[in-house]
Scaffold this active site. Sequence first.
Site, mmCIF file in Angstrom:
data_model
loop_
_atom_site.group_PDB
_atom_site.id
_atom_site.type_symbol
_atom_site.label_atom_id
_atom_site.label_comp_id
_atom_site.label_asym_id
_atom_site.label_seq_id
_atom_site.Cartn_x
_atom_site.Cartn_y
_atom_site.Cartn_z
ATOM 1 N N ALA A 127 7.206 -1.129 7.658
ATOM 2 C CA ALA A 127 7.943 -0.352 6.672
ATOM 3 C C ALA A 127 7.138 0.770 6.032
ATOM 4 C CB ALA A 127 8.465 -1.285 5.576
ATOM 5 N N GLY A 128 5.908 1.022 6.501
ATOM 6 C CA GLY A 128 5.119 2.111 5.955
ATOM 7 C C GLY A 128 4.363 1.775 4.686
ATOM 8 N N ILE A 129 4.328 0.489 4.316
ATOM 9 C CA ILE A 129 3.605 0.085 3.104
ATOM 10 C C ILE A 129 2.496 -0.914 3.419
ATOM 11 C CG2 ILE A 129 5.342 0.644 1.368
ATOM 12 C CD1 ILE A 129 6.405 -2.184 1.578
ATOM 13 N N GLY A 155 2.173 -3.835 4.835
ATOM 14 C CA GLY A 155 2.287 -5.243 4.487
ATOM 15 C C GLY A 155 1.421 -6.144 5.343
ATOM 16 N N GLY A 156 1.468 -5.952 6.656
ATOM 17 C CA GLY A 156 0.653 -6.771 7.545
ATOM 18 C C GLY A 156 -0.832 -6.551 7.335
ATOM 19 N N ASP A 203 -5.158 0.542 8.234
ATOM 20 C CA ASP A 203 -4.940 0.302 6.809
ATOM 21 C C ASP A 203 -5.739 -0.877 6.263
ATOM 22 O OD1 ASP A 203 -3.151 2.400 6.407
ATOM 23 O OD2 ASP A 203 -1.394 1.185 6.901
ATOM 24 N N VAL A 258 8.807 -5.595 6.802
ATOM 25 C CA VAL A 258 7.864 -5.474 7.920
ATOM 26 C C VAL A 258 8.028 -4.118 8.595
ATOM 27 C CG1 VAL A 258 7.237 -6.466 10.161
ATOM 28 C CG2 VAL A 258 7.842 -7.967 8.250
ATOM 29 N N LYS A 293 0.871 -1.176 0.000
ATOM 30 C CA LYS A 293 0.000 0.000 0.000
ATOM 31 C C LYS A 293 0.904 1.221 0.000
ATOM 32 C CE LYS A 293 -0.009 1.997 3.345
ATOM 33 N NZ LYS A 293 0.204 2.574 4.686
#
Length: 298
Positions: free
Chosen positions: A105-107, A109-110, A142, A103, A15
Amino acid sequence: MSTADKSLSGWAPAKVNLYLHVGPPKPNGRHDLESLVMFSGSGAADHLTAEPAEGLSLSVAGPFAAAAGAGDDNLVLQAARALQAASGTQQGARLSLKKWLPVAAGIGGGSSDAATALRLLTKLWALDPNHAIALAPGLGGDVPVALAGQPSLMRGEGERVTPLPALPPVYAVLVNPGVPCPTGPVFRDHDAAGGGAGFAEIDPPPEFSGPKAFAAWLGQQRNDLESPAIARVPEIGAVLEFLRAQPGVLLARMSGSGATCFALCEALAFAERATAVIAHDAHKAHWWTAASRLGAAP
Protein backbone atom coordinates in the site's frame (compact mmCIF):
# COMPACT_ATOMS: atom_id res chain seq x y z
CA MET A 1 13.85 -12.04 34.58
CA SER A 2 16.12 -11.96 31.52
CA THR A 3 14.80 -11.15 28.06
CA ALA A 4 15.35 -14.80 27.15
CA ASP A 5 12.61 -15.77 29.65
CA LYS A 6 9.82 -13.44 28.56
CA SER A 7 7.96 -12.18 25.53
CA LEU A 8 8.62 -8.80 23.95
CA SER A 9 6.28 -6.74 21.81
CA GLY A 10 6.39 -3.59 19.74
CA TRP A 11 4.55 -1.48 17.21
CA ALA A 12 5.34 -1.53 13.50
CA PRO A 13 4.05 1.85 12.28
CA ALA A 14 3.20 3.09 8.83
CA LYS A 15 6.07 4.73 6.97
CA VAL A 16 4.98 7.90 5.17
CA ASN A 17 7.02 9.29 2.28
CA LEU A 18 6.42 13.03 2.57
CA TYR A 19 8.17 13.34 -0.76
CA LEU A 20 9.75 10.77 -3.05
CA HIS A 21 12.18 11.65 -5.83
CA VAL A 22 13.11 8.73 -8.09
CA GLY A 23 16.15 8.43 -10.33
CA PRO A 24 16.41 6.53 -13.62
CA PRO A 25 16.83 2.75 -13.54
CA LYS A 26 20.35 1.52 -12.83
CA PRO A 27 22.05 -1.50 -14.44
CA ASN A 28 20.83 -3.66 -11.54
CA GLY A 29 17.25 -2.65 -12.31
CA ARG A 30 16.88 -0.68 -9.09
CA HIS A 31 16.64 3.08 -8.61
CA ASP A 32 18.34 5.72 -6.53
CA LEU A 33 15.76 7.46 -4.40
CA GLU A 34 15.49 10.46 -2.14
CA SER A 35 12.67 10.62 0.36
CA LEU A 36 11.76 12.37 3.57
CA VAL A 37 10.17 9.77 5.83
CA MET A 38 8.14 10.04 9.03
CA PHE A 39 6.24 7.40 10.99
CA SER A 40 2.71 7.11 12.29
CA GLY A 41 1.73 6.52 15.89
CA SER A 42 0.30 3.34 17.36
CA GLY A 43 -3.15 4.17 15.98
CA ALA A 44 -1.90 3.32 12.49
CA ALA A 45 0.46 0.42 13.07
CA ASP A 46 0.84 -3.33 13.10
CA HIS A 47 1.79 -5.03 16.37
CA LEU A 48 4.35 -7.80 16.77
CA THR A 49 5.07 -10.08 19.73
CA ALA A 50 8.12 -12.35 20.06
CA GLU A 51 8.55 -15.03 22.71
CA PRO A 52 11.17 -17.73 23.21
CA ALA A 53 10.65 -21.02 21.37
CA GLU A 54 12.64 -23.95 20.02
CA GLY A 55 12.24 -23.00 16.35
CA LEU A 56 10.90 -20.08 14.34
CA SER A 57 7.17 -19.70 13.71
CA LEU A 58 4.82 -16.90 12.69
CA SER A 59 1.10 -16.46 13.18
CA VAL A 60 -0.79 -13.54 11.65
CA ALA A 61 -4.17 -12.13 12.68
CA GLY A 62 -6.06 -8.92 12.01
CA PRO A 63 -8.01 -7.43 9.10
CA PHE A 64 -5.13 -7.75 6.62
CA ALA A 65 -3.83 -11.13 7.82
CA ALA A 66 -4.92 -13.02 4.71
CA ALA A 67 -3.19 -10.58 2.38
CA ALA A 68 0.02 -10.63 4.43
CA GLY A 69 0.18 -14.40 4.91
CA ALA A 70 2.35 -16.27 7.38
CA GLY A 71 4.51 -18.18 4.91
CA ASP A 72 8.14 -17.96 3.91
CA ASP A 73 7.56 -14.83 1.82
CA ASN A 74 6.53 -12.83 4.89
CA LEU A 75 9.32 -10.37 5.67
CA VAL A 76 9.03 -11.04 9.41
CA LEU A 77 10.19 -14.62 8.93
CA GLN A 78 12.81 -13.56 6.40
CA ALA A 79 14.19 -11.01 8.87
CA ALA A 80 14.25 -13.55 11.70
CA ARG A 81 16.08 -16.13 9.60
CA ALA A 82 18.55 -13.55 8.31
CA LEU A 83 19.30 -12.48 11.88
CA GLN A 84 19.84 -16.09 12.94
CA ALA A 85 22.26 -16.61 10.06
CA ALA A 86 24.15 -13.35 10.59
CA SER A 87 24.58 -13.87 14.33
CA GLY A 88 25.02 -17.63 14.36
CA THR A 89 22.47 -17.99 17.15
CA GLN A 90 20.55 -21.24 17.55
CA GLN A 91 17.74 -19.54 19.48
CA GLY A 92 14.20 -19.52 18.14
CA ALA A 93 11.06 -17.47 18.62
CA ARG A 94 7.31 -17.66 18.34
CA LEU A 95 6.24 -14.53 16.46
CA SER A 96 2.68 -13.20 16.50
CA LEU A 97 1.70 -10.36 14.16
CA LYS A 98 -1.49 -8.31 14.33
CA LYS A 99 -1.85 -6.93 10.83
CA TRP A 100 -3.75 -3.64 10.94
CA LEU A 101 -2.03 -1.91 7.99
CA PRO A 102 -3.02 -2.61 4.38
CA VAL A 103 -0.59 -4.69 2.34
CA ALA A 104 1.35 -3.45 -0.73
CA ALA A 105 0.00 0.00 0.00
CA GLY A 106 2.98 2.37 -0.18
CA ILE A 107 3.38 2.72 3.60
CA GLY A 108 6.05 0.08 4.14
CA GLY A 109 3.97 -2.20 6.34
CA GLY A 110 5.96 -5.33 5.58
CA SER A 111 9.26 -3.49 5.95
CA SER A 112 8.13 -1.99 9.25
CA ASP A 113 7.10 -5.46 10.46
CA ALA A 114 10.55 -6.78 9.50
CA ALA A 115 12.34 -3.92 11.25
CA THR A 116 10.30 -4.47 14.41
CA ALA A 117 11.14 -8.18 14.26
CA LEU A 118 14.85 -7.31 14.05
CA ARG A 119 14.58 -4.98 17.07
CA LEU A 120 12.62 -7.44 19.19
CA LEU A 121 14.75 -10.46 18.33
CA THR A 122 17.98 -8.55 18.91
CA LYS A 123 16.76 -7.95 22.47
CA LEU A 124 15.20 -11.38 22.96
CA TRP A 125 18.34 -13.17 21.81
CA ALA A 126 20.75 -10.64 23.41
CA LEU A 127 22.55 -9.95 20.13
CA ASP A 128 24.83 -7.18 18.91
CA PRO A 129 22.53 -4.58 17.24
CA ASN A 130 25.03 -4.22 14.41
CA HIS A 131 23.85 -7.56 12.99
CA ALA A 132 20.39 -6.10 12.33
CA ILE A 133 21.79 -2.86 10.93
CA ALA A 134 24.07 -4.73 8.52
CA LEU A 135 21.44 -7.06 7.11
CA ALA A 136 18.53 -4.59 6.90
CA PRO A 137 19.30 -3.31 3.36
CA GLY A 138 19.17 -6.84 1.98
CA LEU A 139 15.59 -7.23 3.20
CA GLY A 140 14.25 -4.26 1.24
CA GLY A 141 14.74 -0.58 0.55
CA ASP A 142 12.44 0.58 3.36
CA VAL A 143 13.83 -1.69 6.09
CA PRO A 144 16.87 0.47 7.06
CA VAL A 145 14.78 3.59 7.62
CA ALA A 146 12.13 1.58 9.46
CA LEU A 147 14.83 0.11 11.68
CA ALA A 148 16.08 3.62 12.49
CA GLY A 149 12.51 4.59 13.40
CA GLN A 150 13.22 8.33 13.27
CA PRO A 151 12.16 11.10 10.88
CA SER A 152 14.85 10.65 8.27
CA LEU A 153 16.18 11.48 4.86
CA MET A 154 16.46 8.25 2.87
CA ARG A 155 18.82 8.10 -0.10
CA GLY A 156 20.53 5.63 -2.42
CA GLU A 157 18.52 2.44 -2.70
CA GLY A 158 17.31 3.07 0.86
CA GLU A 159 20.54 2.16 2.62
CA ARG A 160 21.64 5.77 3.29
CA VAL A 161 19.56 7.01 6.21
CA THR A 162 20.13 10.40 7.85
CA PRO A 163 18.00 11.11 10.95
CA LEU A 164 16.34 14.53 11.05
CA PRO A 165 15.29 14.96 14.69
CA ALA A 166 14.61 18.69 14.37
CA LEU A 167 11.59 18.26 12.08
CA PRO A 168 8.36 19.47 13.68
CA PRO A 169 5.80 16.74 14.39
CA VAL A 170 2.75 16.98 12.16
CA TYR A 171 -0.73 15.48 12.08
CA ALA A 172 -2.04 13.52 9.15
CA VAL A 173 -4.89 11.44 7.86
CA LEU A 174 -3.91 8.32 5.92
CA VAL A 175 -6.31 6.94 3.31
CA ASN A 176 -6.11 3.83 1.15
CA PRO A 177 -8.84 3.30 -1.47
CA GLY A 178 -8.88 -0.46 -0.97
CA VAL A 179 -7.36 -1.14 -4.38
CA PRO A 180 -3.88 -2.69 -4.72
CA CYS A 181 -1.27 -0.70 -6.60
CA PRO A 182 1.50 -2.90 -8.04
CA THR A 183 4.93 -1.46 -7.26
CA GLY A 184 6.82 -3.04 -10.16
CA PRO A 185 4.52 -1.81 -12.94
CA VAL A 186 4.39 1.69 -11.44
CA PHE A 187 8.19 1.90 -11.51
CA ARG A 188 8.26 0.52 -15.06
CA ASP A 189 5.74 3.12 -16.22
CA HIS A 190 7.84 5.82 -14.55
CA ASP A 191 10.92 4.56 -16.39
CA ALA A 192 9.15 4.22 -19.75
CA ALA A 193 8.06 7.85 -19.54
CA GLY A 194 11.67 8.96 -19.07
CA GLY A 195 11.23 9.61 -15.37
CA GLY A 196 14.29 10.40 -13.31
CA ALA A 197 16.28 11.99 -16.12
CA GLY A 198 16.92 15.12 -14.06
CA PHE A 199 17.29 13.35 -10.73
CA ALA A 200 19.66 15.00 -8.27
CA GLU A 201 19.82 15.00 -4.50
CA ILE A 202 18.57 18.20 -2.91
CA ASP A 203 19.77 19.95 0.22
CA PRO A 204 18.43 18.56 3.50
CA PRO A 205 15.40 20.46 4.79
CA PRO A 206 16.05 23.61 6.83
CA GLU A 207 14.60 24.25 10.27
CA PHE A 208 10.91 25.16 10.21
CA SER A 209 8.91 27.47 12.43
CA GLY A 210 6.02 25.02 12.51
CA PRO A 211 3.82 22.66 10.49
CA LYS A 212 2.63 25.30 8.01
CA ALA A 213 6.18 26.25 7.02
CA PHE A 214 7.10 22.58 6.83
CA ALA A 215 4.12 21.82 4.57
CA ALA A 216 4.94 24.81 2.36
CA TRP A 217 8.47 23.48 1.82
CA LEU A 218 7.16 19.98 1.13
CA GLY A 219 4.82 21.51 -1.45
CA GLN A 220 7.88 22.39 -3.51
CA GLN A 221 8.80 18.70 -3.66
CA ARG A 222 6.88 15.82 -5.27
CA ASN A 223 6.25 12.10 -5.45
CA ASP A 224 7.58 11.00 -8.83
CA LEU A 225 5.48 7.84 -8.74
CA GLU A 226 2.17 9.60 -8.17
CA SER A 227 1.26 10.17 -11.83
CA PRO A 228 2.06 6.64 -13.05
CA ALA A 229 0.24 5.20 -10.03
CA ILE A 230 -2.89 7.26 -10.73
CA ALA A 231 -2.79 6.12 -14.36
CA ARG A 232 -2.98 2.51 -13.16
CA VAL A 233 -5.26 3.08 -10.16
CA PRO A 234 -7.56 6.08 -10.80
CA GLU A 235 -9.02 5.70 -7.31
CA ILE A 236 -5.79 7.29 -6.01
CA GLY A 237 -6.76 10.48 -7.81
CA ALA A 238 -10.20 10.36 -6.19
CA VAL A 239 -8.63 10.03 -2.74
CA LEU A 240 -6.33 13.00 -3.35
CA GLU A 241 -9.24 15.10 -4.65
CA PHE A 242 -11.22 14.27 -1.51
CA LEU A 243 -8.33 15.07 0.82
CA ARG A 244 -7.52 18.40 -0.82
CA ALA A 245 -11.14 19.49 -0.34
CA GLN A 246 -11.13 18.91 3.43
CA PRO A 247 -10.76 21.81 5.88
CA GLY A 248 -7.46 22.24 7.66
CA VAL A 249 -5.45 20.33 5.05
CA LEU A 250 -2.00 21.78 4.37
CA LEU A 251 -0.78 19.23 1.81
CA ALA A 252 -2.11 16.04 0.21
CA ARG A 253 0.10 13.54 -1.60
CA MET A 254 0.54 9.84 -2.31
CA SER A 255 2.98 7.84 -0.18
CA GLY A 256 5.53 5.50 -1.72
CA SER A 257 4.30 3.72 -4.84
CA GLY A 258 0.69 3.90 -3.64
CA ALA A 259 -2.11 3.46 -3.22
CA THR A 260 -2.14 5.04 0.27
CA CYS A 261 -2.34 8.83 0.33
CA PHE A 262 -1.90 11.26 3.19
CA ALA A 263 -2.95 14.77 4.07
CA LEU A 264 -0.98 16.89 6.51
CA CYS A 265 -3.40 18.85 8.69
CA GLU A 266 -3.18 21.93 10.86
CA ALA A 267 -4.30 19.91 13.89
CA LEU A 268 -5.28 16.36 14.80
CA ALA A 269 -8.93 17.40 14.93
CA PHE A 270 -8.92 18.07 11.19
CA ALA A 271 -7.41 14.65 10.49
CA GLU A 272 -10.00 12.98 12.70
CA ARG A 273 -12.78 14.92 10.99
CA ALA A 274 -11.68 13.58 7.61
CA THR A 275 -11.78 10.00 8.90
CA ALA A 276 -15.29 10.60 10.24
CA VAL A 277 -16.46 11.95 6.87
CA ILE A 278 -15.16 8.80 5.18
CA ALA A 279 -16.76 6.53 7.78
CA HIS A 280 -20.19 8.09 7.16
CA ASP A 281 -19.99 8.00 3.34
CA ALA A 282 -21.35 4.74 1.91
CA HIS A 283 -19.39 5.29 -1.30
CA LYS A 284 -16.15 5.34 0.70
CA ALA A 285 -16.94 2.53 3.13
CA HIS A 286 -14.22 0.34 1.59
CA TRP A 287 -11.53 2.98 2.15
CA TRP A 288 -9.03 2.30 4.93
CA THR A 289 -8.26 5.39 6.95
CA ALA A 290 -6.44 6.47 10.11
CA ALA A 291 -5.62 9.77 11.79
CA SER A 292 -2.22 10.01 13.42
CA ARG A 293 0.61 12.19 14.58
CA LEU A 294 3.67 11.75 12.35
CA GLY A 295 7.14 11.72 13.85
CA ALA A 296 9.33 9.03 15.36
CA ALA A 297 8.12 5.45 15.53
CA PRO A 298 6.20 4.59 18.73
